[in-house]
Write an enzyme that holds these catalytic residues in place. Structure first.
Site, short mmCIF file in Angstrom:
data_model
loop_
_atom_site.label_atom_id
_atom_site.label_comp_id
_atom_site.label_asym_id
_atom_site.label_seq_id
_atom_site.Cartn_x
_atom_site.Cartn_y
_atom_site.Cartn_z
CE LYS A 25 -17.21 -16.42 27.37
NZ LYS A 25 -17.21 -17.73 26.72
CG ASP A 76 -17.57 -20.76 28.96
OD1 ASP A 76 -17.40 -21.97 29.17
OD2 ASP A 76 -17.72 -20.28 27.81
CD GLN A 110 -10.93 -17.24 35.07
OE1 GLN A 110 -11.06 -16.65 36.15
NE2 GLN A 110 -11.34 -16.73 33.93
NE ARG A 124 -14.55 -25.91 30.13
CZ ARG A 124 -15.45 -25.06 29.59
NH1 ARG A 124 -15.24 -23.76 29.62
NH2 ARG A 124 -16.54 -25.51 29.03
CE LYS A 127 -1.07 -23.41 31.21
NZ LYS A 127 0.13 -23.24 30.38
CG HIS A 185 -4.67 -25.62 23.49
ND1 HIS A 185 -5.15 -24.42 23.94
CD2 HIS A 185 -5.71 -26.25 22.89
CE1 HIS A 185 -6.43 -24.31 23.61
NE2 HIS A 185 -6.78 -25.41 22.98
NE ARG A 232 -12.28 -14.50 25.74
CZ ARG A 232 -13.47 -13.99 25.38
NH1 ARG A 232 -13.65 -12.69 25.40
NH2 ARG A 232 -14.47 -14.77 25.04
NE ARG A 233 -9.03 -18.85 22.73
CZ ARG A 233 -9.98 -18.51 23.61
NH1 ARG A 233 -11.23 -18.47 23.25
NH2 ARG A 233 -9.67 -18.21 24.85
C1 LIG Z 1 -11.92 -26.16 26.40
C2 LIG Z 1 -11.45 -24.84 26.94
C3 LIG Z 1 -12.33 -24.04 27.63
C4 LIG Z 1 -11.90 -22.81 28.16
N1 LIG Z 1 -12.75 -22.07 28.94
C5 LIG Z 1 -12.30 -20.94 29.53
C6 LIG Z 1 -13.10 -20.20 30.44
O1 LIG Z 1 -14.24 -20.54 30.74
N2 LIG Z 1 -12.58 -19.06 30.99
C7 LIG Z 1 -11.28 -18.65 30.72
O2 LIG Z 1 -10.84 -17.64 31.27
N3 LIG Z 1 -10.52 -19.34 29.86
C8 LIG Z 1 -10.98 -20.46 29.25
N4 LIG Z 1 -10.16 -21.15 28.39
C9 LIG Z 1 -8.88 -20.53 27.93
C10 LIG Z 1 -7.73 -20.79 28.88
O3 LIG Z 1 -7.91 -20.06 30.07
C11 LIG Z 1 -6.39 -20.37 28.27
O4 LIG Z 1 -6.41 -19.00 28.00
C12 LIG Z 1 -6.05 -21.10 26.98
O5 LIG Z 1 -6.41 -22.44 27.02
C13 LIG Z 1 -4.53 -20.98 26.73
O6 LIG Z 1 -3.81 -21.62 27.73
P1 LIG Z 1 -3.18 -23.08 27.57
O7 LIG Z 1 -3.29 -23.77 28.89
O8 LIG Z 1 -3.87 -23.79 26.45
O9 LIG Z 1 -1.67 -22.92 27.19
P2 LIG Z 1 -0.68 -21.63 27.11
O10 LIG Z 1 -0.16 -21.34 28.46
O11 LIG Z 1 -1.34 -20.54 26.31
O12 LIG Z 1 0.45 -22.25 26.22
C14 LIG Z 1 1.38 -23.18 26.75
C15 LIG Z 1 2.03 -23.96 25.64
O13 LIG Z 1 1.06 -24.83 25.02
C16 LIG Z 1 1.33 -24.93 23.63
N5 LIG Z 1 0.19 -24.41 22.87
C17 LIG Z 1 -0.76 -23.56 23.29
N6 LIG Z 1 -1.68 -23.33 22.33
C18 LIG Z 1 -1.28 -24.03 21.24
C19 LIG Z 1 -1.79 -24.23 19.93
N7 LIG Z 1 -2.91 -23.63 19.51
N8 LIG Z 1 -1.11 -25.04 19.10
C20 LIG Z 1 0.01 -25.65 19.50
N9 LIG Z 1 0.55 -25.51 20.74
C21 LIG Z 1 -0.09 -24.73 21.60
C22 LIG Z 1 2.57 -24.11 23.37
O14 LIG Z 1 3.69 -24.94 23.50
C23 LIG Z 1 2.57 -23.11 24.50
O15 LIG Z 1 3.82 -22.59 24.79
C24 LIG Z 1 -10.56 -22.39 27.91
C25 LIG Z 1 -9.68 -23.20 27.21
C26 LIG Z 1 -10.09 -24.42 26.75
C27 LIG Z 1 -9.11 -25.29 26.04
#
Ligand SMILES: Cc1cc2nc3c(=O)[nH]c(=O)nc-3n(C[C@H](O)[C@H](O)[C@H](O)COP(=O)(O)OP(=O)(O)OC[C@H]3O[C@@H](n4cnc5c(N)ncnc54)[C@H](O)[C@@H]3O)c2cc1C
Length: 305
Positions: free
Chosen positions: A98, A132, A161, A182, A185, A225, A286-287
């Site tokens: 970061k 990031d 994003q 990368r 969302k 995910h 955040r998680r």
């Molecule tokens: C490798 C990586 C790097 C990232 N880097 C950044 C960054 O630099 N900056 C930034 O702002 N954000 C970053 N993020 C976070 C990202 O922006 C999202 O906040 C985060 O990934 C949650 O969104 P999602 O697309 O996974 O799904 P969401 O929209 O949160 O969820 C959609 C659906 O996916 C499924 N789901 C989601 N999580 C889980 C779980 N743990 N177990 C089972 N099912 C699940 C569920 O069905 C859920 O309804 C990163 C994420 C990843 C994976």
């Protein structure tokens, strides 16, 4: 209710006093569950296990709220050491970092000095460094830094994003650099002035930018995910005959581990984001904001390894 919980954890994620308390407490919260370890050496075991299962990695030394030149330089030294360790240990791992941890909120010159030192080593070892993306207020500054360094270095990438209105234009602007990006969302609390408030719009924009970047012929990391987004990507690449060497899926360490392995079995490249370090508080909050059920999961991590 879901929105309130999300906002609550995002609010907590910025609390400096709680962040300090968490660091002092140290402990093994979530270590080995959603955080690799409290330092890089203790994370190597987890990275090797992932590599053995065919999963690639990107490691991130956790650290927010950097308030002095000294701490920013310490973070830089840690990052350089990590890159050297990855090379020596022969790990299949990249590095994420970061800009705030290198001093973005203190002094632009400091960030440039620190980034130059990191990228010189990364270039030598052919290890990709991904910047990031942080909150919207820092987005332009981060993209400017990326563009400057991209003109001189190969092993650098960044993140866009889908929740930001500006992202489509940013992608068009970055296209001239043929960047490795990368796509996510978005994880921060943003106002409706700058980001889509509705999840359905974020998802639509996410699909849109995945398609744009892939069809532009650029390497794309789809970091999610969400099965709907993964299925969308699989269908898209099939339809457009995009080779599996042009993209990868990415997920966070400890999330959807069975799906991560399934994707590898299906022949896709899968990279796991492994954070490490004792400054785990902001990342952890955040998680929780994304998925409160992570609470139960992480609490388990406090008592078992
Ligand atoms: C490798 C990586 C790097 C990232 N880097 C950044 C960054 O630099 N900056 C930034 O702002 N954000 C970053 N993020 C976070 C990202 O922006 C999202 O906040 C985060 O990934 C949650 O969104 P999602 O697309 O996974 O799904 P969401 O929209 O949160 O969820 C959609 C659906 O996916 C499924 N789901 C989601 N999580 C889980 C779980 N743990 N177990 C089972 N099912 C699940 C569920 O069905 C859920 O309804 C990163 C994420 C990843 C994976």
């Amino acid at each position: 209710m879901q929105v309130i919980t999300r906002d609550f954890f995002l609010y907590l994620s910025k609390n400096k006093a709680l962040n300090r308390a968490a660091q002092n407490w140290g402990g093994n919260i979530a270590a080995g569950k959603i955080v690799g370890g409290l330092d890089f050496p203790s994370s190597i075991k987890f990275i090797k296990e992932l590599n053995e299962e065919g999963l690639s990695v990107t490691v991130d030394h956790l650290g927010e709220f950097v308030t002095s030149h000294e701490i920013a330089r310490e973070r830089t030294a840690e990052c350089i050491q990590t890159i050297e360790n990855i090379a020596v240990q022969g790990l299949d791992s990249q590095v994420s970092l970061k800009m705030t941890s290198l001093g973005l909120d203190i002094d632009k010159k400091l960030v440039y000095e620190n980034m130059t030192r990191i990228l010189d080593i990364a270039e030598k070892h052919h290890i990709m460094v991904t910047i990031d993306m942080e909150d919207e207020q820092r987005c332009q500054k981060i993209l400017d830094i990326f563009k400057d360094f991209k003109q001189r270095y190969t092993y650098i990438s960044t993140v866009l994003q889908a929740y930001l209105y500006r992202t489509e234009d940013d992608m068009k602007d970055l296209n001239q650099y043929n960047p490795f990006l990368r796509l996510v969302k978005g994880a921060y609390k943003e106002s409706a002035k700058v980001a889509f408030p509705d999840k359905a719009d974020v998802d639509e924009n996410y699909k849109k930018i995945i398609k744009m970047h892939l069809l532009n012929g650029n390497y794309t990391a789809i970091a999610t995910h969400d099965d709907a987004m993964i299925d969308y990507t699989k269908k898209l690449v099939k339809e457009h005959h995009i080779p599996t060497t042009q993209f990868e899926f990415q997920m966070l360490y400890g999330m959807r581990t069975a799906t991560q392995k399934e994707l590898v079995k299906e022949g896709y490249k899968m990279r796991v984001y492994v954070p490490y370090g004792n400054d785990w508080y902001g990342y952890f909050m955040r998680r929780l904001a994304e998925r409160p059920s992570n609470i139960a999961f992480a609490l388990k991590g406090m008592t078992q390894k």
